[in-house]
Design a protein around this motif. Structure first.
Motif, mmCIF file in Angstrom:
data_model
loop_
_atom_site.group_PDB
_atom_site.id
_atom_site.type_symbol
_atom_site.label_atom_id
_atom_site.label_comp_id
_atom_site.label_asym_id
_atom_site.label_seq_id
_atom_site.Cartn_x
_atom_site.Cartn_y
_atom_site.Cartn_z
ATOM 1 N N ARG A 75 0.788 -1.185 0.132
ATOM 2 C CA ARG A 75 0.151 -0.055 0.060
ATOM 3 C C ARG A 75 0.810 1.239 -0.114
ATOM 4 O O ARG A 75 0.589 2.084 -0.799
ATOM 5 C CB ARG A 75 -0.891 -0.041 1.048
ATOM 6 C CG ARG A 75 -1.901 -0.891 1.349
ATOM 7 C CD ARG A 75 -2.864 -0.976 2.319
ATOM 8 N NE ARG A 75 -3.736 0.368 2.183
ATOM 9 C CZ ARG A 75 -4.892 0.858 2.013
ATOM 10 N NH1 ARG A 75 -5.527 -0.436 1.569
ATOM 11 N NH2 ARG A 75 -5.191 1.742 1.964
ATOM 12 N N ASP A 76 1.835 1.219 0.700
ATOM 13 C CA ASP A 76 2.842 2.307 1.054
ATOM 14 C C ASP A 76 4.132 1.900 1.629
ATOM 15 O O ASP A 76 4.314 1.002 2.443
ATOM 16 C CB ASP A 76 2.319 3.356 2.137
ATOM 17 C CG ASP A 76 1.662 4.779 1.244
ATOM 18 O OD1 ASP A 76 2.532 5.093 0.602
ATOM 19 O OD2 ASP A 76 0.684 5.168 1.452
ATOM 20 N N SER A 77 5.307 2.792 1.127
ATOM 21 C CA SER A 77 6.485 2.451 1.638
ATOM 22 C C SER A 77 7.135 3.830 2.277
ATOM 23 O O SER A 77 6.907 4.733 1.609
ATOM 24 C CB SER A 77 7.443 1.859 0.764
ATOM 25 O OG SER A 77 7.691 2.584 -0.390
ATOM 26 N N TRP B 215 6.342 5.731 4.584
ATOM 27 C CA TRP B 215 5.301 6.685 4.655
ATOM 28 C C TRP B 215 5.465 7.363 6.262
ATOM 29 O O TRP B 215 5.732 6.895 7.012
ATOM 30 C CB TRP B 215 3.859 5.981 4.659
ATOM 31 C CG TRP B 215 2.650 7.027 4.941
ATOM 32 C CD1 TRP B 215 1.991 7.304 3.867
ATOM 33 C CD2 TRP B 215 2.018 7.294 6.058
ATOM 34 N NE1 TRP B 215 1.027 8.341 4.418
ATOM 35 C CE2 TRP B 215 1.057 8.376 5.882
ATOM 36 C CE3 TRP B 215 2.295 7.053 7.514
ATOM 37 C CZ2 TRP B 215 0.147 8.838 6.695
ATOM 38 C CZ3 TRP B 215 1.527 7.657 8.302
ATOM 39 C CH2 TRP B 215 0.365 8.652 7.860
ATOM 40 N N GLU C 23 8.062 7.836 10.689
ATOM 41 C CA GLU C 23 7.735 6.964 9.285
ATOM 42 C C GLU C 23 7.815 5.516 9.754
ATOM 43 O O GLU C 23 7.940 4.963 10.758
ATOM 44 C CB GLU C 23 9.100 7.012 8.720
ATOM 45 C CG GLU C 23 9.248 6.452 7.344
ATOM 46 C CD GLU C 23 10.506 6.615 6.801
ATOM 47 O OE1 GLU C 23 11.336 5.770 6.689
ATOM 48 O OE2 GLU C 23 11.041 7.825 6.178
ATOM 49 N N TYR D 122 -2.231 7.251 9.750
ATOM 50 C CA TYR D 122 -2.530 6.593 8.202
ATOM 51 C C TYR D 122 -3.943 6.228 8.224
ATOM 52 O O TYR D 122 -4.546 6.581 7.142
ATOM 53 C CB TYR D 122 -1.373 5.443 8.020
ATOM 54 C CG TYR D 122 -1.613 4.856 6.756
ATOM 55 C CD1 TYR D 122 -0.783 5.354 5.578
ATOM 56 C CD2 TYR D 122 -2.471 3.666 6.398
ATOM 57 C CE1 TYR D 122 -1.039 4.734 4.442
ATOM 58 C CE2 TYR D 122 -2.527 3.165 5.185
ATOM 59 C CZ TYR D 122 -1.677 3.849 4.096
ATOM 60 O OH TYR D 122 -1.973 3.118 2.867
ATOM 61 N N HIS E 120 -6.761 7.940 5.484
ATOM 62 C CA HIS E 120 -7.202 7.137 4.342
ATOM 63 C C HIS E 120 -8.501 6.270 4.517
ATOM 64 O O HIS E 120 -8.895 5.468 4.021
ATOM 65 C CB HIS E 120 -6.035 5.913 4.148
ATOM 66 C CG HIS E 120 -5.003 6.476 3.531
ATOM 67 N ND1 HIS E 120 -3.845 6.944 4.493
ATOM 68 C CD2 HIS E 120 -4.505 6.596 2.487
ATOM 69 C CE1 HIS E 120 -2.939 7.381 3.448
ATOM 70 N NE2 HIS E 120 -3.212 7.210 2.453
#
Length: 120
Positions: free
Chosen positions: A32-34, A36, A42, A86, A90
């Motif tokens: 989904r994300d790296s 982030w 992070e 996050y 989202h």
């Protein structure tokens, strides 16, 4: 000299994250994300593994034990706060979350500690 060590460490970290990502993808997880970044800090990798959102902290060192020893309680709190950030950003407030630690040794071997992070 110091800048060279920092650059090598950053590249080593990226290679470890890529190695861990491939490990999860072979098991069917979807990225989904790296790297982030939220207000608290992070998160290295955020994956979808079936119905679960998996937040992964990647640690690399000469041995798995040394890598595991690098994780501190304050960092765990930041990861969990970032995961909540996050999900809020989202629209995933009701999502099932899992917090894994991925250890990478000097030979590139990956050891996944599923559900490894809990807050004190």
């Amino acid at each position: 000299m110091r800048a060279g060590r920092g650059r090598r460490a950053a590249l080593s970290g990226l290679m470890a994250e890529d190695n861990v990502l491939r490990h999860y993808q072979r098991a069917g997880a979807v990225l989904r994300d790296s790297r982030w970044r939220g207000q608290a800090g992070e998160i290295d990798l955020i994956l979808q593994d079936g119905p679960d959102l998996v937040f992964v902290e990647v640690k690399s060192a000469a041995t798995h034990a040394a890598a595991g020893g690098m994780l501190r309680p304050a960092q765990i709190r930041r990861i969990m706060a970032s995961a909540c950030d996050y999900c809020g950003r989202h629209g995933l407030d009701g999502a099932t979350m899992r917090f894994d630690v991925a250890l990478v040794d000097g030979l590139g071997r990956v050891e996944i500690l599923a559900n490894a992070l809990v807050q004190d």
